[in-house]
Design a protein around this motif. Structure first.
Motif, PDB file in Angstrom:
ATOM      1  N   GLU A   1     -88.603  40.624  68.351  1.00 43.23           N
ATOM      2  CA  GLU A   1     -90.016  41.020  68.421  1.00 43.23           C
ATOM      3  C   GLU A   1     -90.562  41.402  67.047  1.00 43.23           C
ATOM      4  O   GLU A   1     -91.685  41.043  66.702  1.00 43.23           O
ATOM      5  CB  GLU A   1     -90.194  42.184  69.386  1.00 43.23           C
ATOM      6  CG  GLU A   1     -90.076  41.791  70.835  1.00 43.23           C
ATOM      7  CD  GLU A   1     -90.248  42.964  71.784  1.00 43.23           C
ATOM      8  OE1 GLU A   1     -90.106  44.125  71.354  1.00 43.23           O
ATOM      9  OE2 GLU A   1     -90.524  42.709  72.966  1.00 43.23           O
ATOM     10  N   ASN A   2     -89.786  42.120  66.263  1.00 42.32           N
ATOM     11  CA  ASN A   2     -90.246  42.566  64.948  1.00 42.32           C
ATOM     12  C   ASN A   2     -90.290  41.435  63.929  1.00 42.32           C
ATOM     13  O   ASN A   2     -90.977  41.543  62.923  1.00 42.32           O
ATOM     14  CB  ASN A   2     -89.380  43.713  64.431  1.00 42.32           C
ATOM     15  CG  ASN A   2     -89.558  44.976  65.237  1.00 42.32           C
ATOM     16  OD1 ASN A   2     -90.598  45.195  65.842  1.00 42.32           O
ATOM     17  ND2 ASN A   2     -88.532  45.810  65.273  1.00 42.32           N
ATOM     18  N   GLY A   3     -89.566  40.351  64.176  1.00 39.03           N
ATOM     19  CA  GLY A   3     -89.553  39.215  63.263  1.00 39.03           C
ATOM     20  C   GLY A   3     -90.626  38.195  63.550  1.00 39.03           C
ATOM     21  O   GLY A   3     -90.749  37.202  62.854  1.00 39.03           O
ATOM     22  N   ALA A   4     -91.420  38.415  64.592  1.00 40.28           N
ATOM     23  CA  ALA A   4     -92.461  37.465  64.996  1.00 40.28           C
ATOM     24  C   ALA A   4     -93.533  37.388  63.918  1.00 40.28           C
ATOM     25  O   ALA A   4     -93.692  38.327  63.155  1.00 40.28           O
ATOM     26  CB  ALA A   4     -93.057  37.892  66.333  1.00 40.28           C
TER      27      ALA A   4
ATOM     28  N   PHE B   1     -85.822  33.693  77.788  1.00 34.40           N
ATOM     29  CA  PHE B   1     -84.784  34.164  76.885  1.00 34.40           C
ATOM     30  C   PHE B   1     -84.290  35.495  77.423  1.00 34.40           C
ATOM     31  O   PHE B   1     -85.066  36.454  77.514  1.00 34.40           O
ATOM     32  CB  PHE B   1     -85.337  34.355  75.467  1.00 34.40           C
ATOM     33  CG  PHE B   1     -85.747  33.069  74.801  1.00 34.40           C
ATOM     34  CD1 PHE B   1     -84.883  32.428  73.936  1.00 34.40           C
ATOM     35  CD2 PHE B   1     -86.992  32.520  75.045  1.00 34.40           C
ATOM     36  CE1 PHE B   1     -85.261  31.252  73.312  1.00 34.40           C
ATOM     37  CE2 PHE B   1     -87.385  31.340  74.436  1.00 34.40           C
ATOM     38  CZ  PHE B   1     -86.510  30.702  73.563  1.00 34.40           C
ATOM     39  N   LYS B   2     -83.029  35.572  77.769  1.00 30.12           N
ATOM     40  CA  LYS B   2     -82.448  36.803  78.313  1.00 30.12           C
ATOM     41  C   LYS B   2     -81.498  37.391  77.269  1.00 30.12           C
ATOM     42  O   LYS B   2     -80.517  36.770  76.893  1.00 30.12           O
ATOM     43  CB  LYS B   2     -81.698  36.507  79.608  1.00 30.12           C
ATOM     44  CG  LYS B   2     -81.114  37.731  80.256  1.00 30.12           C
ATOM     45  CD  LYS B   2     -80.435  37.391  81.563  1.00 30.12           C
ATOM     46  CE  LYS B   2     -79.831  38.614  82.216  1.00 30.12           C
ATOM     47  NZ  LYS B   2     -79.154  38.275  83.464  1.00 30.12           N
ATOM     48  N   TYR B   3     -81.840  38.612  76.819  1.00 35.56           N
ATOM     49  CA  TYR B   3     -81.036  39.302  75.816  1.00 35.56           C
ATOM     50  C   TYR B   3     -80.165  40.344  76.490  1.00 35.56           C
ATOM     51  O   TYR B   3     -80.528  40.900  77.515  1.00 35.56           O
ATOM     52  CB  TYR B   3     -81.951  39.967  74.778  1.00 35.56           C
ATOM     53  CG  TYR B   3     -82.761  38.960  74.007  1.00 35.56           C
ATOM     54  CD1 TYR B   3     -82.250  38.371  72.873  1.00 35.56           C
ATOM     55  CD2 TYR B   3     -84.022  38.583  74.436  1.00 35.56           C
ATOM     56  CE1 TYR B   3     -82.977  37.430  72.174  1.00 35.56           C
ATOM     57  CE2 TYR B   3     -84.758  37.636  73.755  1.00 35.56           C
ATOM     58  CZ  TYR B   3     -84.227  37.061  72.622  1.00 35.56           C
ATOM     59  OH  TYR B   3     -84.945  36.122  71.954  1.00 35.56           O
ATOM     60  N   PHE B   4     -79.041  40.645  75.859  1.00 36.22           N
ATOM     61  CA  PHE B   4     -78.075  41.559  76.452  1.00 36.22           C
ATOM     62  C   PHE B   4     -77.908  42.851  75.653  1.00 36.22           C
ATOM     63  O   PHE B   4     -77.046  43.662  75.945  1.00 36.22           O
ATOM     64  CB  PHE B   4     -76.727  40.849  76.617  1.00 36.22           C
ATOM     65  CG  PHE B   4     -76.837  39.638  77.505  1.00 36.22           C
ATOM     66  CD1 PHE B   4     -76.815  39.772  78.885  1.00 36.22           C
ATOM     67  CD2 PHE B   4     -77.008  38.375  76.971  1.00 36.22           C
ATOM     68  CE1 PHE B   4     -76.933  38.679  79.717  1.00 36.22           C
ATOM     69  CE2 PHE B   4     -77.127  37.265  77.793  1.00 36.22           C
ATOM     70  CZ  PHE B   4     -77.095  37.419  79.162  1.00 36.22           C
ATOM     71  N   HIS B   5     -78.772  43.047  74.653  1.00 39.73           N
ATOM     72  CA  HIS B   5     -78.742  44.280  73.879  1.00 39.73           C
ATOM     73  C   HIS B   5     -80.163  44.576  73.396  1.00 39.73           C
ATOM     74  O   HIS B   5     -80.860  43.691  72.894  1.00 39.73           O
ATOM     75  CB  HIS B   5     -77.800  44.140  72.677  1.00 39.73           C
ATOM     76  CG  HIS B   5     -77.424  45.441  72.057  1.00 39.73           C
ATOM     77  ND1 HIS B   5     -78.265  46.131  71.220  1.00 39.73           N
ATOM     78  CD2 HIS B   5     -76.300  46.181  72.158  1.00 39.73           C
ATOM     79  CE1 HIS B   5     -77.674  47.240  70.820  1.00 39.73           C
ATOM     80  NE2 HIS B   5     -76.482  47.289  71.374  1.00 39.73           N
ATOM     81  N   LYS B   6     -80.579  45.822  73.536  1.00 36.33           N
ATOM     82  CA  LYS B   6     -81.940  46.225  73.163  1.00 36.33           C
ATOM     83  C   LYS B   6     -82.233  45.945  71.691  1.00 36.33           C
ATOM     84  O   LYS B   6     -83.337  45.552  71.329  1.00 36.33           O
ATOM     85  CB  LYS B   6     -82.145  47.707  73.473  1.00 36.33           C
ATOM     86  CG  LYS B   6     -83.550  48.167  73.186  1.00 36.33           C
ATOM     87  CD  LYS B   6     -83.762  49.586  73.616  1.00 36.33           C
ATOM     88  CE  LYS B   6     -85.150  50.014  73.207  1.00 36.33           C
ATOM     89  NZ  LYS B   6     -85.925  50.559  74.257  1.00 36.33           N
ATOM     90  N   MET B   7     -81.237  46.121  70.822  1.00 35.68           N
ATOM     91  CA  MET B   7     -81.439  45.875  69.401  1.00 35.68           C
ATOM     92  C   MET B   7     -81.787  44.406  69.136  1.00 35.68           C
ATOM     93  O   MET B   7     -82.593  44.106  68.252  1.00 35.68           O
ATOM     94  CB  MET B   7     -80.199  46.254  68.594  1.00 35.68           C
ATOM     95  CG  MET B   7     -80.384  46.110  67.099  1.00 35.68           C
ATOM     96  SD  MET B   7     -78.877  46.458  66.197  1.00 35.68           S
ATOM     97  CE  MET B   7     -79.049  48.212  65.993  1.00 35.68           C
ATOM     98  N   ASP B   8     -81.221  43.497  69.917  1.00 33.90           N
ATOM     99  CA  ASP B   8     -81.541  42.081  69.771  1.00 33.90           C
ATOM    100  C   ASP B   8     -83.001  41.810  70.118  1.00 33.90           C
ATOM    101  O   ASP B   8     -83.690  41.066  69.415  1.00 33.90           O
ATOM    102  CB  ASP B   8     -80.634  41.219  70.661  1.00 33.90           C
ATOM    103  CG  ASP B   8     -79.194  41.223  70.200  1.00 33.90           C
ATOM    104  OD1 ASP B   8     -78.947  41.396  68.987  1.00 33.90           O
ATOM    105  OD2 ASP B   8     -78.309  41.038  71.050  1.00 33.90           O
TER     106      ASP B   8
END
Length: 53
Positions: free
Chosen positions: A35-38, A23-30
Motif C-alpha cells: 500500500e505504501n509503495g503505490a 491478492f491475499k497476503y499473510f502478514h500485515k507488514m506485507d
C-alpha cells in the motif's frame, strides 16, 4: 507482481475474471509495504488496490 513485492510470508493471487484479481497476503507488514509503495502498474496498466474488510 508477487515476486516483485518480496513479501515476508508470501501472497496468493487468484484470477476473479473480468480483469479482476484477488491478492491475499499473510502478514500485515506485507500489506502495508504494498500500500505504501503505490501507485503500482503492470504492463502499463494501473493497479487499483482495495483492502477487503
Amino acid at each position: 507482481m508477487a515476486n516483485f513485492w518480496h513479501t515476508l510470508r508470501g501472497v496468493q493471487v487468484s484470477d476473479l475474471g473480468d480483469k479482476h484479481y484477488l491478492f491475499k497476503y499473510f502478514h500485515k507488514m506485507d500489506i502495508e509495504r504494498v500500500e505504501n509503495g503505490a501507485p503500482w502498474t503492470f504492463n502499463n496498466h494501473l493497479l487499483i488496490l482495495y483492502q477487503l474488510k
